[in-house]
Design an enzyme around this catalytic site. Structure first.
Site, PDB file in Angstrom:
ATOM      1  N   GLY A 509       0.860  -1.330   0.093  1.00  0.00           N
ATOM      2  CA  GLY A 509       0.146   0.167   0.050  1.00  0.00           C
ATOM      3  C   GLY A 509       0.963   1.153  -0.013  1.00  0.00           C
ATOM      4  O   GLY A 509       1.940   1.176  -0.096  1.00  0.00           O
ATOM      5  N   PHE A 512      -0.621   7.022  -2.180  1.00  0.00           N
ATOM      6  CA  PHE A 512      -1.468   6.935  -3.260  1.00  0.00           C
ATOM      7  C   PHE A 512      -2.125   5.917  -3.602  1.00  0.00           C
ATOM      8  O   PHE A 512      -3.171   6.221  -4.538  1.00  0.00           O
ATOM      9  CB  PHE A 512      -0.449   7.415  -4.366  1.00  0.00           C
ATOM     10  N   ASP A 623       9.075  11.519  -1.282  1.00  0.00           N
ATOM     11  CA  ASP A 623       8.670  10.534  -0.312  1.00  0.00           C
ATOM     12  C   ASP A 623       9.609   9.348  -0.558  1.00  0.00           C
ATOM     13  O   ASP A 623       9.376   8.174  -0.670  1.00  0.00           O
ATOM     14  CB  ASP A 623       7.304   9.913  -0.636  1.00  0.00           C
TER      15      ASP A 623
END
Ligand SMILES: *[C@@H]1O[C@H](CO)[C@@H](O)[C@H](O)[C@H]1NC(C)=O
Ligand SMILES: *[C@@H]1O[C@H](CO)[C@@H](O)[C@H](O)[C@H]1NC(C)=O
Ligand SMILES: *[C@@H]1O[C@H](CO)[C@@H](O)[C@H](O)[C@H]1NC(C)=O
Ligand SMILES: *[C@@H]1O[C@H](CO)[C@@H](O)[C@H](O)[C@H]1NC(C)=O
Ligand SMILES: *[C@@H]1O[C@H](CO)[C@@H](O)[C@H](O)[C@H]1NC(C)=O
Ligand SMILES: *[C@@H]1O[C@H](CO)[C@@H](O)[C@H](O)[C@H]1NC(C)=O
Ligand SMILES: *[C@@H]1O[C@H](CO)[C@@H](O)[C@H](O)[C@H]1NC(C)=O
Ligand SMILES: *[C@@H]1O[C@H](CO)[C@@H](O)[C@H](O)[C@H]1NC(C)=O
Ligand SMILES: *[C@@H]1O[C@H](CO)[C@@H](O)[C@H](O)[C@H]1NC(C)=O
Ligand SMILES: *[C@@H]1O[C@H](CO)[C@@H](O)[C@H](O)[C@H]1NC(C)=O
Length: 821
Positions: A509, A512, A623
């Protein structure tokens, strides 16, 4: 350039102030008893932060008295407060703002009082003055009193749509009233709109309401540090919120730690509470946070018979057969008037042939009533009732709506949507939307056609196609897959559903959306990412995706294609056999030897150099963390998820959510509200290098308070000339090159410097790791220094008080932050 501009701006301002001083014949920040303000005259706060005067909203000829920012060069000026919200004036030269009988009043062209501070005359002020302060507060007080005494009236007690730092948003226990932050009616009308924010004194939560009653968002209760339903506040190092309560009132107030950041909260015309900071570099307000997160969660945003759609702008449209009640309002984003039927039904006179529009909605609109009967009877009941606007038959129950239909979110892609039938004149309906059966039939036809076509392709052209597609390394899926923009494939949703066995094999996961394993028709394995809440329309999405498609590098995960069908937005990537870096580093999948780790560090650096410097537009990943570094069969690292921040738009809250749960890779500037540059990736990369060396999360390390925070330990060992190999993952049994470990540790320390300018660029990092450049001894990062000296207890990681498990973030405590800056 910038300097000359601001210099001339200051000169103009000085000139303006000068002329103002003459007109107002006293202190430029004050209106005193004998003076009045009209026309282009303004008053300016002492340090030239705010200005008050007449302004025009939009290009109407309506004028209002307002307060705006001087240092914010937005166009039009950013209004922080409005006096006469409901009654505008048209000739500002014949209107006057002046003190009458101890009140500040606004007189219109015929000297009629249209606005007043309304202070009761019992508090007679001998000589009242109105002063504009540097925090944006307009205060009315006795000219003899000093500024310490409470004001008789202040604009901070009467907020409009803006909540400024230093102001309260309070509940008054004496009047039992809440101060409201209320939206403007439209971008061009500062009148009181339908959306408001207020404090509930019992639960200490803020609540957003529609039309003063219907709640649609709440912050959750204040727990002393954050509002419970706003967990991202834990990442907030811009604002100091505080709660006060006494017998007279309870309120929140906030300040901004960094005095150079211009920041405000507003209740926007869109019904969202927004937190914005001014970015001087781009000359625009940066949306830092907003709630509700998606626009369509705002109750009844699109008005009666309007429908909200999260994909594509504008969010609001009228239902088929309806048109905006007021075209001009609608185009100014004032949707509150909603929509009306194109053809009036002339009920009872049998003039119009009636029909029902079939729509699927996320949730049924409120205020229905229950009628008896079967589905057919339900239809007839509504058809024969003049007042009935719509019906729905759910769970064997007939529901009818007599009033307006509010809060509609059309949802045609989701099978769980509810169907509602809306009464309209027959002639306003296109054929296709009339008969629900017709819809179903055509869907089946499509499915069959797709399957049939696929079958034919496979059986007849199988061999040839396999050869061709092998050669081109293009994925073939069943159906009408087609090529766009060079190498990207546009997939059909159904095919991806089949390829991923209905999204059953989840690989992971992320911020986004989830990633699923899939096998395409040519047996190639792919990773399919289902994106969540993309607010872009299909066209814009396609163009963004095709941009991402052109970004290709050996150290970036290759995008093979995408799917954009209604709300379904998916990305199809190459599958990476060895999963993500974190599984090897932290979850013991397979211990990576030192050479591999070094090559991974170098590969990621190369990928980032490409993103930062070699693409047409610089791409900041935002990220970087081990979860986003994938390893192929040869353990060659590939960066995943690049370019996605752009896809989800400038909505910072989305970014905040993304980094929530990501431990300790955030550069300090993320938390300070300034613009984030590529150096934020450098910081995250540095944090990741420590983990590559150590084989443990930096964050987990520090949870045991006796063992030092790993980056600090590294810094210390480097400084003292300690045992370098003791830093390396114990599973490697000191099998590593001292020179390389030392090099990586130094680079990592450089990368996590507080000041962006002190951090190296990724290309410099690449050169150092390649051995082309040498690396000096890094200074100990400031936050680490505090830790090492042990003079002050610095909180590097604070555990989430509620969830307890994974939410950990990095930052120094605000105290140490503010003293050091
Ligand atoms: C503003 O004025 C321009 C030109 O006078 C006009 O074209 C435009 O429609 C106006 N905008 C609004 C929102 O009324
Ligand atoms: C001033 O306000 C009064 C009261 O609202 C109104 O009757 C009058 O027409 C206004 N004057 C002008 C010139 O608009
Ligand atoms: C002032 O008081 C009058 C009457 O009490 C009221 O009609 C008016 O709306 C008030 N104005 C403001 C700005 O509160
Ligand atoms: C808002 O509520 C008032 C009554 O409180 C009502 O008269 C008005 O019609 C409502 N506005 C809308 C847009 O429904
Ligand atoms: C935050 O605000 C409160 C109340 O204004 C103040 O007492 C406190 O010192 C502030 N904290 C910091 C870190 O500035
Ligand atoms: C609010 O006022 C009431 C009296 O009107 C008082 O009894 C109550 O204690 C007050 N609330 C607080 C929180 O002080
Ligand atoms: C509450 O209001 C009363 C009268 O208005 C005042 O005397 C008292 O000091 C106030 N209390 C606080 C805590 O401000
Ligand atoms: C309004 O619509 C939204 C989105 O469909 C839904 O989540 C919400 O519950 C609805 N509100 C009400 C009061 O029906
Ligand atoms: C819906 O029903 C509630 C309660 O029956 C009522 O208060 C509200 O005004 C109604 N809203 C509309 C838009 O009719
Ligand atoms: C359909 O809606 C439900 C509930 O609103 C949601 O859980 C589900 O993920 C949606 N499915 C698709 C395919 O969007």
């Amino acid at each position: 350039m910038c300097f000359t501009k601001s210099n001339s701006l200051v000169r103009i301002l000085v000139l303006l102030c000068f002329s103002r001083t003459i007109n107002l014949s006293s202190g430029a920040n004050t209106i005193s008893a004998s003076q009045s303000l009209s026309g282009d005259q303004t008053i300016v706060s002492k340090d030239e932060v705010f200005e008050l005067g007449f302004f025009k909203a939009g290009n109407s000829s309506k004028y209002y008295i307002g307060i705006w920012y001087i240092k914010v060069s937005s166009n039009p000026p950013t209004i922080a407060w409005v006096a006469n919200r409901e009654t505008s004036i048209s000739d500002r030269f014949r209107s006057e703002l002046k003190i009458i009988d101890g009140n500040l009043v606004l007189l219109n062209e015929s000297k009629f009082q249209i606005w007043s501070t309304n202070v009761s005359t019992t508090t007679t002020l001998k000589s009242a003055i109105a002063v504009l302060l540097d925090d944006g507060n307009l205060v009315l007080r006795d000219s003899g009193s000093n500024s310490v005494e409470p004001a008789v009236w202040q604009s901070f007690d009467h907020p409009t749509h803006t909540w400024l730092p230093g102001a309260k948003l309070a509940y008054d226990n004496r009047t039992k009233k809440s101060q409201l932050l209320t939206s403007w009616r439209s971008k061009e009308d500062p009148g009181v709109g339908l959306f408001s924010l207020e404090l509930d004194p019992i639960t200490t939560e803020y609540i957003s309401k529609w039309n003063g009653s219907q709640r649609y968002w709440t912050s959750g209760a204040w727990n002393g540090k954050i509002f419970e339903l706003v967990p991202e506040m834990r990442l907030n190092y811009i604002y100091n919120f505080s709660y006060q309560k006494n017998e007279n009132e309870s309120y929140f107030t906030y300040s901004v730690y960094n005095p150079f950041i211009i920041s405000r909260f507003i209740m926007d015309v869109s019904g969202q509470v927004q937190q914005l900071t001014w970015l001087e570099a781009t000359k625009e307000w940066n949306l830092f946070w907003s709630q509700p997160r998606t626009q369509c969660e705002v109750y009844a945003l699109c008005g009666a018979f309007g429908s909200c759609s999260q994909s594509g702008l504008p969010f609001c449209s009228c239902l088929t057969g309806f048109k905006p009640r007021s075209e001009s309002d609608w185009y100014q984003s004032d949707f509150s008037g909603g929509c009306v039927r194109k053809t009036d039904l002339q009920c009872g006179r049998n003039v119009e042939k009636l029909d029902f529009l079939t729509i699927k909605v996320k949730s049924l609109p409120p205020n229905q009533s229950v009628a008896v009967g079967s589905a057919g009877e339900c239809h007839t009941t509504c058809l024969n009732s003049c007042s009935c606007n719509a019906y729905s038959f759910v769970d064997n129950q007939c529901l009818v709506w007599d009033g307006d239909l509010l809060n509609l979110s059309e949802d045609n892609d989701n099978d769980s949507g509810k169907t509602i039938f809306v009464k309209v004149a027959s002639k306003d309906l296109p054929l296709s939307s009339k008969d629900p059966l017709h819809h179903k039939k055509s869907n089946w036809v499509t499915v069959c056609a797709v399957v049939g076509f696929g079958g034919v392709v496979v059986f007849v052209l199988g061999v040839i196609l396999v050869l061709i597609y092998r050669k081109k390394r293009i994925s073939l899926s069943v159906g009408k897959t087609r090529m766009v923009e060079g190498s990207l494939v546009s997939f059909v949703y159904k095919d991806l559903q089949i390829a991923t066995k209905n999204f059953s094999d989840k690989l992971g996961g992320g911020g986004f959306g989830s990633v699923f394993k899939g096998v395409l028709h040519d047996s190639s394995i792919v990773a399919v990412k289902k994106l969540e809440s993309i607010s872009q329309g299909e066209k814009q999405f396609r163009s963004e995706v095709s941009t991402i498609g052109t970004i290709q590098h050996v150290n970036l995960v290759r995008l093979r294609g995408f799917c954009a069908q209604g709300n379904n937005k998916l990305l199809v990537y190459d599958y990476m056999a060895n999963s993500s870096l974190d599984t090897h580093l932290f979850h013991g999948k397979q211990v990576l030897n030192w050479e591999t780790r070094y090559q991974i560090a170098l590969g990621i650096a190369r990928g980032l150099v490409y993103l930062h410097e070699k693409c047409r537009d610089c791409i900041i990943h935002c990220d970087i963390k081990p979860e986003n570094i994938l390893l192929d069969a040869e353990f060659c690292p590939k960066i995943a998820d690049f370019g996605l921040a752009k896809l989800v738009g400038r909505d910072f809250s989305r970014v905040l959510t993304t980094i929530r749960g990501t431990r300790g890779y955030l550069a300090p500037e993320w938390l300070s509200g300034v613009a984030v540059t590529a150096k934020a990736d450098v910081f995250s990369y540095g944090m990741m290098l420590f983990e590559l060396v150590n084989g443990k999360r930096n964050a987990e390390q520090s949870e045991d308070s006796r063992s030092p925070f790993f980056p600090c330990l590294v810094s210390n060992v480097l400084k003292m000339g300690g045992d370098i190999l003791s830093l390396v993952d114990s599973r490697l049994n000191r099998e590593a090159s001292v020179e390389e470990v030392s090099k990586i540790c130094k680079v990592a320390c450089w990368c996590i410097q507080d000041e962006e300018d002190s951090r190296p660029s990724m290309s410099l990092v690449e050169q150092i790791l390649e051995g082309v450049m040498d690396v000096n001894m890094p200074p100990i990062p400031r936050s680490v220094t505090l830790f090492v000296d042990n003079t002050e207890r610095v909180v590097f990681f604070t555990e989430s008080p509620s969830k307890g498990s994974s939410e950990v973030y990095i930052s120094c405590s605000p105290q140490s932050k503010s003293t050091s800056s």
